[in-house]
Design a protein around this motif. Structure first.
Motif, PDB file in Angstrom:
ATOM      1  N   ALA A   1       7.462  -2.487  16.093  1.00 40.77           N
ATOM      2  CA  ALA A   1       6.251  -3.279  15.870  1.00 40.77           C
ATOM      3  C   ALA A   1       6.245  -4.575  16.667  1.00 40.77           C
ATOM      4  N   PHE A   2       7.389  -5.015  17.152  1.00 44.91           N
ATOM      5  CA  PHE A   2       7.427  -6.196  18.025  1.00 44.91           C
ATOM      6  C   PHE A   2       6.516  -5.969  19.221  1.00 44.91           C
ATOM      7  N   ARG A   3       6.633  -4.795  19.834  1.00 45.61           N
ATOM      8  CA  ARG A   3       5.787  -4.471  20.987  1.00 45.61           C
ATOM      9  C   ARG A   3       4.343  -4.245  20.559  1.00 45.61           C
ATOM     10  N   TRP A   4       4.143  -3.571  19.442  1.00 46.46           N
ATOM     11  CA  TRP A   4       2.784  -3.339  18.957  1.00 46.46           C
ATOM     12  C   TRP A   4       2.012  -4.649  18.847  1.00 46.46           C
ATOM     13  N   ILE A   5       2.661  -5.641  18.239  1.00 44.94           N
ATOM     14  CA  ILE A   5       1.985  -6.899  17.920  1.00 44.94           C
ATOM     15  C   ILE A   5       1.856  -7.802  19.133  1.00 44.94           C
ATOM     16  N   THR A   6       2.937  -7.995  19.866  1.00 45.10           N
ATOM     17  CA  THR A   6       2.888  -8.937  20.982  1.00 45.10           C
ATOM     18  C   THR A   6       2.005  -8.435  22.123  1.00 45.10           C
ATOM     19  N   LEU A   7       1.889  -7.118  22.282  1.00 42.41           N
ATOM     20  CA  LEU A   7       1.061  -6.571  23.353  1.00 42.41           C
ATOM     21  C   LEU A   7      -0.283  -6.044  22.841  1.00 42.41           C
ATOM     22  N   LEU A   8      -0.611  -6.350  21.581  1.00 44.15           N
ATOM     23  CA  LEU A   8      -1.908  -5.981  21.000  1.00 44.15           C
ATOM     24  C   LEU A   8      -2.221  -4.496  21.168  1.00 44.15           C
ATOM     25  N   LEU A   9      -1.198  -3.671  21.014  1.00 46.83           N
ATOM     26  CA  LEU A   9      -1.325  -2.207  21.015  1.00 46.83           C
ATOM     27  C   LEU A   9      -1.751  -1.632  22.363  1.00 46.83           C
TER      28      LEU A   9
ATOM     29  N   LEU B   1      12.625   6.371  14.820  1.00 43.71           N
ATOM     30  CA  LEU B   1      12.548   5.371  15.885  1.00 43.71           C
ATOM     31  C   LEU B   1      11.842   5.957  17.106  1.00 43.71           C
ATOM     32  N   LYS B   2      12.174   7.198  17.451  1.00 43.86           N
ATOM     33  CA  LYS B   2      11.536   7.857  18.585  1.00 43.86           C
ATOM     34  C   LYS B   2      10.036   8.014  18.364  1.00 43.86           C
ATOM     35  N   LEU B   3       9.656   8.378  17.151  1.00 48.24           N
ATOM     36  CA  LEU B   3       8.244   8.574  16.820  1.00 48.24           C
ATOM     37  C   LEU B   3       7.465   7.261  16.938  1.00 48.24           C
ATOM     38  N   LEU B   4       8.031   6.169  16.441  1.00 43.25           N
ATOM     39  CA  LEU B   4       7.315   4.899  16.411  1.00 43.25           C
ATOM     40  C   LEU B   4       7.333   4.185  17.756  1.00 43.25           C
ATOM     41  N   GLN B   5       8.321   4.463  18.567  1.00 46.50           N
ATOM     42  CA  GLN B   5       8.360   3.855  19.902  1.00 46.50           C
ATOM     43  C   GLN B   5       7.519   4.632  20.902  1.00 46.50           C
TER      44      GLN B   5
ATOM     45  N   TYR C   1       0.795  -1.230   0.000  1.00 48.54           N
ATOM     46  CA  TYR C   1       0.000   0.000   0.000  1.00 48.54           C
ATOM     47  C   TYR C   1       0.826   1.278   0.000  1.00 48.54           C
ATOM     48  N   ASP C   2       2.094   1.182   0.391  1.00 49.91           N
ATOM     49  CA  ASP C   2       2.949   2.372   0.405  1.00 49.91           C
ATOM     50  C   ASP C   2       4.409   1.930   0.294  1.00 49.91           C
ATOM     51  N   GLY C   3       4.801   1.586  -0.932  1.00 49.18           N
ATOM     52  CA  GLY C   3       6.153   1.094  -1.170  1.00 49.18           C
ATOM     53  C   GLY C   3       7.223   2.117  -0.829  1.00 49.18           C
ATOM     54  N   GLU C   4       6.919   3.376  -1.047  1.00 47.73           N
ATOM     55  CA  GLU C   4       7.897   4.422  -0.748  1.00 47.73           C
ATOM     56  C   GLU C   4       8.209   4.469   0.745  1.00 47.73           C
ATOM     57  N   LEU C   5       7.180   4.383   1.566  1.00 44.49           N
ATOM     58  CA  LEU C   5       7.374   4.430   3.009  1.00 44.49           C
ATOM     59  C   LEU C   5       8.107   3.184   3.495  1.00 44.49           C
ATOM     60  N   GLN C   6       7.748   2.028   2.977  1.00 45.02           N
ATOM     61  CA  GLN C   6       8.416   0.786   3.384  1.00 45.02           C
ATOM     62  C   GLN C   6       9.902   0.852   3.047  1.00 45.02           C
ATOM     63  N   HIS C   7      10.245   1.350   1.852  1.00 43.16           N
ATOM     64  CA  HIS C   7      11.654   1.465   1.451  1.00 43.16           C
ATOM     65  C   HIS C   7      12.393   2.452   2.333  1.00 43.16           C
ATOM     66  N   HIS C   8      11.735   3.559   2.660  1.00 42.95           N
ATOM     67  CA  HIS C   8      12.383   4.577   3.488  1.00 42.95           C
ATOM     68  C   HIS C   8      12.679   4.032   4.887  1.00 42.95           C
ATOM     69  N   LEU C   9      11.740   3.301   5.434  1.00 45.83           N
ATOM     70  CA  LEU C   9      11.931   2.775   6.788  1.00 45.83           C
ATOM     71  C   LEU C   9      12.966   1.659   6.827  1.00 45.83           C
ATOM     72  N   GLU C  10      12.772   0.643   6.007  1.00 47.74           N
ATOM     73  CA  GLU C  10      13.616  -0.547   6.095  1.00 47.74           C
ATOM     74  C   GLU C  10      14.974  -0.403   5.409  1.00 47.74           C
ATOM     75  N   ILE C  11      15.022   0.288   4.285  1.00 49.45           N
ATOM     76  CA  ILE C  11      16.253   0.367   3.497  1.00 49.45           C
ATOM     77  C   ILE C  11      17.027   1.658   3.757  1.00 49.45           C
ATOM     78  N   LYS C  12      16.362   2.787   3.623  1.00 48.90           N
ATOM     79  CA  LYS C  12      17.071   4.058   3.718  1.00 48.90           C
ATOM     80  C   LYS C  12      17.474   4.412   5.148  1.00 48.90           C
ATOM     81  N   THR C  13      16.534   4.319   6.077  1.00 46.10           N
ATOM     82  CA  THR C  13      16.857   4.699   7.464  1.00 46.10           C
ATOM     83  C   THR C  13      17.106   3.493   8.358  1.00 46.10           C
ATOM     84  N   GLU C  14      16.859   2.292   7.837  1.00 47.24           N
ATOM     85  CA  GLU C  14      17.122   1.037   8.551  1.00 47.24           C
ATOM     86  C   GLU C  14      16.403   0.962   9.911  1.00 47.24           C
ATOM     87  N   VAL C  15      15.170   1.433   9.907  1.00 43.71           N
ATOM     88  CA  VAL C  15      14.322   1.310  11.096  1.00 43.71           C
ATOM     89  C   VAL C  15      13.512   0.018  10.936  1.00 43.71           C
ATOM     90  N   ASN C  16      14.068  -1.063  11.423  1.00 48.12           N
ATOM     91  CA  ASN C  16      13.428  -2.361  11.256  1.00 48.12           C
ATOM     92  C   ASN C  16      12.209  -2.493  12.165  1.00 48.12           C
TER      93      ASN C  16
END
Length: 340
Positions: A259-267, A318-322, A239-254
């Motif tokens: 999202a490990f915490r998002w998913i395991t703790l159900l938000l 990373l700060k924004l997403l955590q 749905y947003d290839g540009e954002l996925q590339h920016h996060l994972e490839i360009k800035t390396e925010v895996n």
């Protein structure tokens, strides 16, 4: 063909429209988590049976925990011939056989099991005391708060002992808390008094569809937490290839970083308690099940802040997403619903 989950949801809507002794939230949880049968005529009988079963679990698994006064039981729940008495959390030294002594070179299965259980119970106790410290329902010196803490501990310990392959994983207390809060606040005091038993079975049902995320042996498999994180990135790429590339490839925010915490703790850690319950209504009521719905909500969370993420570097992103910013939950769920 109409699925059982869809039939359950239709029942919830009917009872909500015409009024019923349970709140809509309680109905959503108990029906969609298959705690209540689809046939309303069987509810009373089924509830009585399961609540009685939970009391049997308490008798079997809690009578020998640290701080108890009965014997340690073997894997089948029966006392062994060399039973060790637990008093105030410690063993009576005179009753420990030589090969079961902690300094003995031949540690037995019984001793190792006791140590393992003790460590698990201590971890549960620490985590429960940290559950929503801003809410008097869970924390404080009142007898009500202490009673609620005790119920959470009971549920988590029994779950751990019944599920040896998973046991207790840190954060399960946060998943249990919304269920118990809703059930304990049922307007019908008769049901509220059985909140512990009802929460236990619904907690088990909820985790049954998410258990692979908690199984350490499956962490790096396609069905474990790493596989789930990969699915999230695949969804974002769709749905947003540009954002996925920016996060994972360009800035390396895996996704492991946030999202490990998002998913395991159900938000439960990303939003306030009321918003969490709102989100959970969607998780439980979606025919696709909680896992797929959760991934769509997580993807929507990324898309909602895409402008800030695309303008950011590793540190700021990373700060924004955590520490996810306050969000209109209705708008978030609207976007998530469009990611079909």
């Amino acid at each position: 063909m109409v699925s059982r989950r869809e039939k359950m949801l239709s029942n919830v809507l009917i009872f909500a429209l015409f009024g019923h002794r349970l709140t809509v939230h309680v109905l959503v949880a108990q029906l969609l988590l298959c705690y209540l049968p689809n046939d309303r005529a069987l509810w009373e009988q089924d509830l009585a049976k399961k609540r009685s079963q939970y009391e049997a679990f308490k008798d079997e698994f809690l009578s020998n925990t640290v701080g108890g006064n009965s014997t340690i039981r073997g894997p089948e729940g029966h006392s062994g011939g060399n039973a060790e008495h637990v008093q105030n959390g410690s063993l009576d030294r005179s009753e420990i056989a030589q090969d079961e002594h902690p300094l003995s070179l031949g540690k037995t299965k019984e001793w190792n099991q006791f140590v393992e259980n003790s460590e698990m119970i201590e971890q549960v106790d620490r985590d429960v005391k940290r559950t929503h410290p801003d809410m008097h329902f869970f924390c404080g010196d009142s007898s009500f708060a202490k009673s609620n803490q005790e119920s959470l501990k009971n549920i988590l310990i029994i779950f751990a002992k019944l599920n040896a392959g998973i046991r207790y994983v840190q954060g399960m207390n946060e998943i249990l808390a919304p269920l118990f809060f809703v059930f304990r606040n049922d307007p019908d005091y008769k049901n509220a008094n059985f909140a512990e038993a009802d929460s236990f079975f619904c907690f088990v049902e909820l985790l049954s569809g998410l258990r692979d995320n908690f199984c350490q042996k499956l962490d790096n498999s396609a069905v474990g937490i790493q596989g789930t994180l990969s699915k999230l990135m695949q969804l974002l790429r769709k749905y947003d290839g540009e954002l996925q590339h920016h996060l994972e490839i360009k800035t390396e925010v895996n996704p492991q970083f946030y999202a490990f915490r998002w998913i395991t703790l159900l938000l439960t850690q990303e939003f306030n308690f009321a918003d969490t319950i709102h989100i959970w209504d969607t998780l439980l009521s979606n025919p696709d099940g909680p896992q797929e719905t959760l991934l769509r909500i997580c993807c929507a969370m990324l898309i909602l802040v895409r402008k800030r993420l695309l303008a950011g570097d590793f540190t700021s992103n990373l700060k924004l997403l955590q520490s996810y910013p306050p969000t209109n939950i209705g708008h978030l769920l609207y976007i998530a619903n469009k990611l079909q």
